[in-house]
Design an enzyme around this catalytic site. Structure first.
Site, PDB file in Angstrom:
ATOM      1  CE  LYS A 170      41.261  48.778  83.928  1.00  0.00           C
ATOM      2  NZ  LYS A 170      40.489  49.009  85.195  1.00  0.00           N
ATOM      3  CG  ASP A 202      36.318  53.929  82.850  1.00  0.00           C
ATOM      4  OD1 ASP A 202      37.111  53.936  81.881  1.00  0.00           O
ATOM      5  OD2 ASP A 202      35.433  54.783  83.001  1.00  0.00           O
ATOM      6  N   GLY A 203      37.398  50.367  82.421  1.00  0.00           N
ATOM      7  CA  GLY A 203      37.644  49.543  81.256  1.00  0.00           C
ATOM      8  C   GLY A 203      37.434  50.249  79.932  1.00  0.00           C
ATOM      9  N   PRO A 204      36.299  50.965  79.756  1.00  0.00           N
ATOM     10  CG  PRO A 204      34.004  51.353  79.716  1.00  0.00           C
ATOM     11  CD  PRO A 204      35.122  51.010  80.641  1.00  0.00           C
ATOM     12  N   GLY A 207      41.305  50.793  79.962  1.00  0.00           N
ATOM     13  CA  GLY A 207      41.409  49.409  79.522  1.00  0.00           C
ATOM     14  C   GLY A 207      41.386  49.291  78.009  1.00  0.00           C
ATOM     15  CD  GLU A 245      41.564  33.508  85.992  1.00  0.00           C
ATOM     16  OE1 GLU A 245      40.342  33.223  85.891  1.00  0.00           O
ATOM     17  OE2 GLU A 245      42.045  34.143  86.939  1.00  0.00           O
ATOM     18  CB  CYS A 279      37.524  32.657  88.096  1.00  0.00           C
ATOM     19  SG  CYS A 279      37.555  34.446  87.875  1.00  0.00           S
ATOM     20  CD  GLU A 378      32.293  33.353  86.548  1.00  0.00           C
ATOM     21  OE1 GLU A 378      33.273  32.947  87.194  1.00  0.00           O
ATOM     22  OE2 GLU A 378      32.389  34.105  85.564  1.00  0.00           O
TER      23      GLU A 378
END
Length: 475
Positions: A170, A202-204, A207, A245, A279, A378
């Site tokens: 994904k 998407d993540g929700p 994912g 990561e 990152c 971050e």
């Protein structure tokens, strides 16, 4: 206008079960550059079933067969080099020179390294009368980010293929173009049906379904720490392996014996690569407090040379990836000003003359203390914070005073001195004197920067289970 509305499942392009399109925005123009389909849990089920079927045979493929497959993939990727560079530039705003000079070759290198390592890799060890075996873990769910889109796909897929795993990818819905081209290259390389599958989403939705899926044996995730926590929660009920990561807030210690002007200048340049959207960016620069003003002057001069503009041009910085990211960076720049840091260069708003596109002014703050918001969070943009230290012990303490531990940097005129300090930095990778990336070395973090390692031979082991066979050699 790109239209990538199908998913790659079981060796073929198939439409989603329920059509639901999403515009993909070019961050340089703020206009739609293409469309993808957002998948559902049902689409994921189809992909996982294909990967599970393929695993039965691919897990027992020979090393020679997988080497031949990696050869074919390397060739297929190479044939699409310019397509990849154009996609990365368009989907996330990387300047053309960076896209073709770093994004694409780094990705290809992961396959080259996997191919080289596999030739000598032996997954079995005889220990007395017992045999220690390493076997592919199974079906891997891969969730990749937008900031180094093709690199992060390659550094997961290459070792997984090498050791015999099957997978469902994904990619980020924010930057999905290079993933589409990657899937086309995998098809051109005649990767066996079901070994590699891709479902956009998407993540929700996709994912979350991937994290919880009972037929996925491992999740390999790259993204924010916040999202990584949700992935781990989703995976808990099935006790699958979760490799992550995550974020970083890497310290760059400029020791007293370093050439300050050179070390600061190179540190500022390194921070601005990819518009700060890495990152492992050296985002906290630690300098001797007595030389803060001198370091700030060097940083200001370097920022003045940065060229910000359309990624099709001769520029150092393109836009950041999205309006959401642009807004977050602006909020954090404002927080730095409000908390009393000294604004050396840049600041809020867009650079002069750039009224369209998600462009950020390359920014440096001096006189930052490590408890400030901009020192702890971050930012993921072209924003450098400079923190003063009184002595070396305090520098190391500040460097380690972070919830993150992905990378660290040490600059010293004495390599033995630099090595001593590097040993005390709690981070998964430490670069001395701006040493170049070594993609054969492991990459990953301590603390909230994740767990497990990518790149090189260490990545092979992440995708494998350990089996001990007792009595392999009869007594």
């Amino acid at each position: 206008m790109r239209n990538y509305l199908d998913f790659y499942i079981d060796g073929a392009w198939v439409p989603p079960i329920e059509p639901r399109a999403l515009d993909v925005i070019d961050p340089a123009t703020e206009q739609a550059a293409g469309r993808i389909s957002l998948g559902s849990a049902g689409d994921l089920d189809r992909a996982v079933a294909a990967a599970r079927r393929a695993f039965g045979s691919f897990a027992f493929s020979s090393k020679a067969e997988r080497l031949d497959l990696l050869d074919a993939i390397v060739d297929a990727l190479g044939a699409r080099s310019q397509d990849f560079a154009d996609a990365v530039r368009e989907e996330m705003g990387a300047p053309a020179a960076l896209a073709s000079g770093a994004h694409v070759p780094f990705a290809f290198a992961h396959f080259e390294i996997a191919r080289q390592l596999l030739r000598e890799f032996d997954p079995e060890t005889q220990m007395g009368g017992s045999r220690l075996m390493k076997e592919p873990i199974g079906v891997v769910g891969m969730i990749t980010p937008w900031n180094w889109p093709i690199n992060q796909i390659a550094c997961k897929v290459a070792p997984a293929i090498a050791v015999g795993c099957t997978m469902v990818l994904k990619p980020s819905e924010v930057a999905p173009f290079s993933a589409q081209i990657f899937a086309e290259a995998m098809h051109a390389a005649q990767v066996p049906a079901g070994v590699f599958n891709m479902v956009n989403g998407d993540g929700p939705t996709v994912g979350a379904a991937m994290s919880a899926h009972e037929d996925i044996d491992m999740i390999s995730f790259t993204g924010s720490t916040r999202a990584g926590v949700e992935v781990a929660r989703g995976a808990a009920n099935t006790v699958k392996r979760v490799h992550q990561e995550l974020g970083g807030k890497s310290a760059n210690i400029i020791l007293e014996d370093a050439d300050l002007a050179v070390a600061v200048g190179q540190g500022v340049e390194a921070m601005m690569v990819n518009a700060g959207q890495s990152c492992n960016a050296p985002s906290r620069m630690l300098v001797p407090a007595a030389r803060m003003a001198e370091a700030a002057d060097v940083a200001k001069a370097v920022i003045a040379r940065q060229k910000v503009g359309a990624p099709t041009g001769d520029v150092n910085l393109g836009p950041v990836v999205s309006d959401v990211q642009w807004g977050r960076i602006q909020q954090l720049i404002a927080a730095g000003i409000a908390e009393g840091a000294t604004l050396v260069a840049g600041g809020e708003g867009r650079p002069d003359g750039l009224n369209q596109g998600y462009y950020v002014r390359p920014t440096v703050f001096a006189d930052v203390t490590n408890d400030m918001t901009i020192a702890q969070e971050e930012i993921f943009g072209p924003v450098l914070v400079m923190i003063g230290y009184e002595n070396e012990e305090q520098a190391i303490e500040i460097a380690n005073d972070s919830p993150y531990g992905l990378a660290g940097y040490v600059q010293s005129g004495d390599i033995d001195h630099g090595r001593q300090v590097a040993r005390r930095i709690r981070a998964g990778q430490v670069a001395l004197n701006y040493a170049p990336l070594d993609l054969a070395m492991p990459f990953g973090g301590y603390k909230r920067s994740g767990n497990g390692r990518e790149w090189g031979e260490h990545a092979f082991h992440e995708f494998m289970e350990v089996k001990a066979v007792l009595g392999y050699v009869p007594a």
